[in-house]
Design a protein around this motif. Structure first.
Motif, PDB file in Angstrom:
ATOM      1  N   THR A 160      52.508  44.081   4.236  1.00  0.00           N
ATOM      2  CA  THR A 160      51.142  44.252   3.765  1.00  0.00           C
ATOM      3  C   THR A 160      50.672  42.941   3.159  1.00  0.00           C
ATOM      4  O   THR A 160      51.400  42.313   2.382  1.00  0.00           O
ATOM      5  N   ILE A 161      49.484  42.524   3.508  1.00  0.00           N
ATOM      6  CA  ILE A 161      48.952  41.273   2.981  1.00  0.00           C
ATOM      7  C   ILE A 161      48.467  41.501   1.552  1.00  0.00           C
ATOM      8  O   ILE A 161      47.681  42.418   1.296  1.00  0.00           O
ATOM      9  N   PRO A 162      48.936  40.709   0.605  1.00  0.00           N
ATOM     10  CA  PRO A 162      48.501  40.870  -0.795  1.00  0.00           C
ATOM     11  C   PRO A 162      46.993  40.695  -0.951  1.00  0.00           C
ATOM     12  O   PRO A 162      46.355  39.980  -0.190  1.00  0.00           O
ATOM     13  N   ARG A 163      46.444  41.343  -1.957  1.00  0.00           N
ATOM     14  CA  ARG A 163      45.000  41.266  -2.198  1.00  0.00           C
ATOM     15  C   ARG A 163      44.538  39.845  -2.511  1.00  0.00           C
ATOM     16  O   ARG A 163      43.395  39.478  -2.233  1.00  0.00           O
ATOM     17  N   ASP A 164      45.437  39.059  -3.112  1.00  0.00           N
ATOM     18  CA  ASP A 164      45.034  37.705  -3.506  1.00  0.00           C
ATOM     19  C   ASP A 164      45.325  36.653  -2.436  1.00  0.00           C
ATOM     20  O   ASP A 164      45.202  35.456  -2.690  1.00  0.00           O
ATOM     21  N   ALA A 165      45.707  37.083  -1.248  1.00  0.00           N
ATOM     22  CA  ALA A 165      45.943  36.128  -0.164  1.00  0.00           C
ATOM     23  C   ALA A 165      44.630  35.440   0.204  1.00  0.00           C
ATOM     24  O   ALA A 165      43.558  36.057   0.146  1.00  0.00           O
ATOM     25  N   PRO A 166      44.659  34.165   0.576  1.00  0.00           N
ATOM     26  CA  PRO A 166      43.428  33.480   0.973  1.00  0.00           C
ATOM     27  C   PRO A 166      42.721  34.236   2.103  1.00  0.00           C
ATOM     28  O   PRO A 166      43.364  34.698   3.049  1.00  0.00           O
ATOM     29  N   ARG A 167      41.425  34.336   2.007  1.00  0.00           N
ATOM     30  CA  ARG A 167      40.673  35.075   3.014  1.00  0.00           C
ATOM     31  C   ARG A 167      40.809  34.439   4.400  1.00  0.00           C
ATOM     32  O   ARG A 167      40.784  35.137   5.409  1.00  0.00           O
TER      33      ARG A 167
END
Length: 400
Positions: free
Chosen positions: A320-327
């Protein structure tokens, strides 16, 4: 070429202008004739490797074959594209002392603006970034003429980072030749920064240029040579150095995947994953966003490059990609995953992934050529296009 047509139509048009049969194109581009037929007929999405190979065979740039930059359809787009000319002027004047007096702040203050530009780059805020980056580059250009010794080296390092941010604006808007020029400017500035890892970040970009022209063997050889310069230090657990080491392996994995060498691609991916595990968390050294999250994202993209949609979907289901990953990275993941779902045979989930990418990084999704290609192939395969598909295609500015 007619930009209203899909890539398959443009490939067929250019092939006919050359007087080539589909078999002749396949031979010159080193791809299968069945793939040429499928892409021309809109039955299969063209991969980035296919586009690069055909462009090389035709003697065109990738942007020319893709029909980039795309037409501007509204005022917001005109405003955003207006930054391109300002970036071009600053790149042209890179080694010339400013004719007019430019107020140069302390480098500590300028560095805050450069850091903000890099954040805008990761957020794919192209309009804001495009409006700000030319002024930052101009001030730093003046700074290198007014600074000496270590301060001058720092100014060059900041200028290199600014060039990288500018490169993302023009690249994502479809000005790939201008983006290539930003790579040259980055290399020029990094070489004067006194920072060995900054130079290697330029090598990472240079390898991307080689991959974009379908020169995979040169990219692999170049990356191997450049990694060797820091190999002895890898055991010292220096996090920025390890991030660079892992990033260079990811770029090698891409070159191998584009060349169709699955085993080599997996080997380099494995090296990158081992390095990310050693670091233990996501980092943003030299704005490369290396860490466990980025390795996972790359693993999906590499499977897509190998035309293995089933493996891409399988890999995507393991993290799962973390919420704070760069857009920029998260949006790119869903663009890749969409292509994976399409190859896997699930058009609904392919479109769903594109809608997710749109929510995360709308500008990146709207102007991404592989998004346009995916939408057109979905439309061709659907017996009757849905309102959702038609709406998405209209938002992208294409006729599906």
């Amino acid at each position: 070429m007619d930009n209203s047509k899909g890539l398959g139509s443009r490939v067929a048009q250019e092939r006919k202008l050359k007087g080539w049969t589909q078999a002749a194109l396949a031979q010159r581009a080193h791809v299968s004739i069945s793939l040429v037929k499928a892409v021309e007929q809109g039955r299969a999405p063209a991969s980035s490797a296919f586009v690069s190979a055909c462009a090389r065979a035709f003697g065109l740039s990738v942007a020319e074959l893709l029909g980039q930059p795309y037409p501007r359809t509204n005022k917001d787009e005109h405003d955003m594209y207006a930054s391109v000319s300002a970036i071009r002027r600053e790149l042209a004047a890179y080694m010339i002392e400013p004719v007019e007096d430019v107020e140069v702040r302390e480098l500590g203050e300028i560095s805050k603006d450069v850091a903000r530009a890099s954040r805008l780059r990761h957020a794919v805020s192209l309009a804001e970034l495009g409006a700000e980056i030319p002024g930052i580059m101009a001030e730093l250009r003046a700074a290198v003429f007014t600074s000496t010794d270590s301060a001058r080296e720092r100014a060059f390092g900041l200028l290199a980072e600014a060039y990288a941010a500018a490169g993302q604006v023009v690249y994502k808007l479809g000005y790939t030749d201008l983006a290539s020029l930003t790579v040259e400017r980055y290399e020029w500035a990094a070489a004067r920064s006194g920072d060995e890892l900054a130079v290697l970040a330029g090598d990472y970009q240079r390898a991307g240029e080689l991959i974009g022209t379908a020169d995979y063997a040169s990219a692999l050889r170049f990356l191997e040579k450049r990694r060797s310069t820091i190999e002895r230090e890898v055991g010292e657990n220096d996090a920025p150095l390890l991030s660079m080491w892992g990033s260079l392996h990811l770029k090698s994995a891409l070159a191998a995947a584009r060349a169709g060498n699955r085993e080599l691609a997996d080997d380099h991916l494995g090296e990158a994953r081992e390095t990310a595990d050693r670091i233990g968390r996501d980092r943003d050294d030299y704005r490369l966003c290396f860490g466990p999250t980025n390795v996972n994202i790359w693993s999906v993209g590499l499977a897509v490059e190998l035309n293995d949609g089933t493996e891409a979907v399988k890999r995507a289901g393991t993290f799962t990609i973390p919420r704070d990953a760069p857009r920029e990275r998260a949006g790119h993941h869903y663009i890749d995953l969409s292509r994976g779902w399409l190859i896997h045979g699930d058009r609904a989930k392919a479109l769903g992934s594109l809608q997710t990418a749109k929510k995360i990084a709308p500008s990146q999704t709207r102007y991404h050529p592989m998004v346009h290609e995916t939408v057109r192939v979905i439309a061709r395969q659907e017996a009757r296009s849905t309102e959702t598909l038609r709406g998405f295609a209209a938002w992208c500015g294409i006729s599906a």
